[in-house]
Design a protein around this motif. Structure first.
Motif, PDB file in Angstrom:
ATOM      1  N   ARG A   1      44.026  33.514  28.816  1.00 50.81           N
ATOM      2  CA  ARG A   1      45.031  32.661  29.769  1.00 50.81           C
ATOM      3  C   ARG A   1      46.312  32.628  29.201  1.00 50.81           C
ATOM      4  NH1 ARG A   1      43.049  33.530  34.878  1.00 50.81           N
ATOM      5  NH2 ARG A   1      41.244  33.676  34.885  1.00 50.81           N
ATOM      6  N   GLY A   2      47.964  33.327  29.582  1.00 49.41           N
ATOM      7  CA  GLY A   2      48.737  32.485  29.572  1.00 49.41           C
ATOM      8  C   GLY A   2      49.049  31.226  29.852  1.00 49.41           C
TER       9      GLY A   2
ATOM     10  N   ALA B   1      53.496  40.704  24.461  1.00 47.10           N
ATOM     11  CA  ALA B   1      53.185  40.213  23.716  1.00 47.10           C
ATOM     12  C   ALA B   1      52.104  40.011  22.294  1.00 47.10           C
ATOM     13  CB  ALA B   1      50.925  39.577  25.129  1.00 47.10           C
TER      14      ALA B   1
ATOM     15  N   PRO C   1      57.772  45.710  26.622  1.00 44.08           N
ATOM     16  CA  PRO C   1      55.853  46.066  26.784  1.00 44.08           C
ATOM     17  C   PRO C   1      55.979  47.128  26.227  1.00 44.08           C
ATOM     18  CG  PRO C   1      56.497  46.620  29.395  1.00 44.08           C
ATOM     19  CD  PRO C   1      57.534  45.174  28.092  1.00 44.08           C
TER      20      PRO C   1
ATOM     21  N   ILE D   1      47.353  37.497  29.597  1.00 47.34           N
ATOM     22  CA  ILE D   1      46.967  38.554  27.897  1.00 47.34           C
ATOM     23  C   ILE D   1      46.416  38.685  28.031  1.00 47.34           C
ATOM     24  CG2 ILE D   1      47.536  38.105  25.167  1.00 47.34           C
ATOM     25  CD1 ILE D   1      49.748  36.921  27.063  1.00 47.34           C
TER      26      ILE D   1
ATOM     27  N   SER E   1      45.445  43.938  26.748  1.00 45.59           N
ATOM     28  CA  SER E   1      45.596  45.122  26.144  1.00 45.59           C
ATOM     29  C   SER E   1      44.894  46.116  26.951  1.00 45.59           C
ATOM     30  CB  SER E   1      44.463  44.282  24.730  1.00 45.59           C
ATOM     31  OG  SER E   1      44.480  45.994  23.906  1.00 45.59           O
TER      32      SER E   1
ATOM     33  N   ARG F   1      48.664  45.465  23.549  1.00 51.84           N
ATOM     34  CA  ARG F   1      49.245  43.610  24.252  1.00 51.84           C
ATOM     35  C   ARG F   1      50.449  43.535  24.672  1.00 51.84           C
ATOM     36  NH1 ARG F   1      46.318  39.300  20.651  1.00 51.84           N
ATOM     37  NH2 ARG F   1      47.575  37.647  21.699  1.00 51.84           N
ATOM     38  N   MET F   2      49.227  42.923  25.818  1.00 52.62           N
ATOM     39  CA  MET F   2      50.749  42.466  27.045  1.00 52.62           C
ATOM     40  C   MET F   2      50.615  41.071  27.546  1.00 52.62           C
ATOM     41  SD  MET F   2      50.784  46.780  28.737  1.00 52.62           S
ATOM     42  CE  MET F   2      50.022  46.866  27.643  1.00 52.62           C
ATOM     43  N   MET F   3      51.645  40.964  28.307  1.00 54.31           N
ATOM     44  CA  MET F   3      50.875  39.745  28.865  1.00 54.31           C
ATOM     45  C   MET F   3      51.866  39.661  30.506  1.00 54.31           C
ATOM     46  SD  MET F   3      53.596  35.809  29.484  1.00 54.31           S
ATOM     47  CE  MET F   3      52.384  35.063  27.957  1.00 54.31           C
TER      48      MET F   3
ATOM     49  N   ILE G   1      42.064  38.842  26.795  1.00 51.28           N
ATOM     50  CA  ILE G   1      42.631  38.611  25.890  1.00 51.28           C
ATOM     51  C   ILE G   1      42.478  36.863  25.793  1.00 51.28           C
ATOM     52  CG2 ILE G   1      43.565  38.532  23.278  1.00 51.28           C
ATOM     53  CD1 ILE G   1      44.701  40.270  23.238  1.00 51.28           C
TER      54      ILE G   1
ATOM     55  N   CYS H   1      51.577  34.494  20.738  1.00 51.34           N
ATOM     56  CA  CYS H   1      50.560  33.831  22.038  1.00 51.34           C
ATOM     57  C   CYS H   1      49.948  33.367  20.486  1.00 51.34           C
ATOM     58  CB  CYS H   1      50.367  34.865  22.215  1.00 51.34           C
ATOM     59  SG  CYS H   1      51.466  36.451  23.641  1.00 51.34           S
TER      60      CYS H   1
ATOM     61  N   SER I   1      49.591  33.254  34.162  1.00 51.27           N
ATOM     62  CA  SER I   1      49.632  34.927  33.366  1.00 51.27           C
ATOM     63  C   SER I   1      48.226  34.867  33.002  1.00 51.27           C
ATOM     64  CB  SER I   1      50.728  34.712  32.298  1.00 51.27           C
ATOM     65  OG  SER I   1      50.796  34.325  31.476  1.00 51.27           O
TER      66      SER I   1
END
Length: 91
Positions: free
Chosen positions: A59-60, A84, A26, A66, A68, A31-33, A57, A89, A64
């Motif tokens: 839903r993963g 991410a 990361p 997503i 920032s 951007r990260m998950m 941002i 993504c 999870s």
């Protein structure tokens, strides 16, 4: 297989694994998950992320998020943080 050949295959495999791991490292900010690893982490993921300054941002997969934000502020027990990038993504 000779020792030299095994050594070359081992080194090549190590390089491929290292590059693969870097792809999921990361960023310090961006951007990260966020992936919850327990039911309690899943239940508190959104308030924890937004409370630590992250912008949601999307839903993963599998619960999870997503986001920032700043990685140091988002690190918590039972939450896995992965990169991410936009190419990986849909959001």
């Amino acid at each position: 297989m000779t020792f030299a050949r095994a050594l070359v295959f081992g080194q090549t495999g190590g390089i491929v694994l290292a590059l693969g791991a870097l792809a999921f490292q990361p960023p310090a900010h961006g951007r990260m998950m966020l992936i919850p690893m327990t039911a309690h982490a899943a239940a508190t993921l959104v308030p924890r992320a937004t409370g630590n300054g992250a912008a949601l941002i999307a839903r993963g997969p599998a619960g999870s998020l997503i986001v920032s934000g700043d990685r140091n502020r988002l690190q918590a027990a039972n939450i896995l943080i992965l990169a991410a990038p936009p190419a990986g993504c849909a959001a």
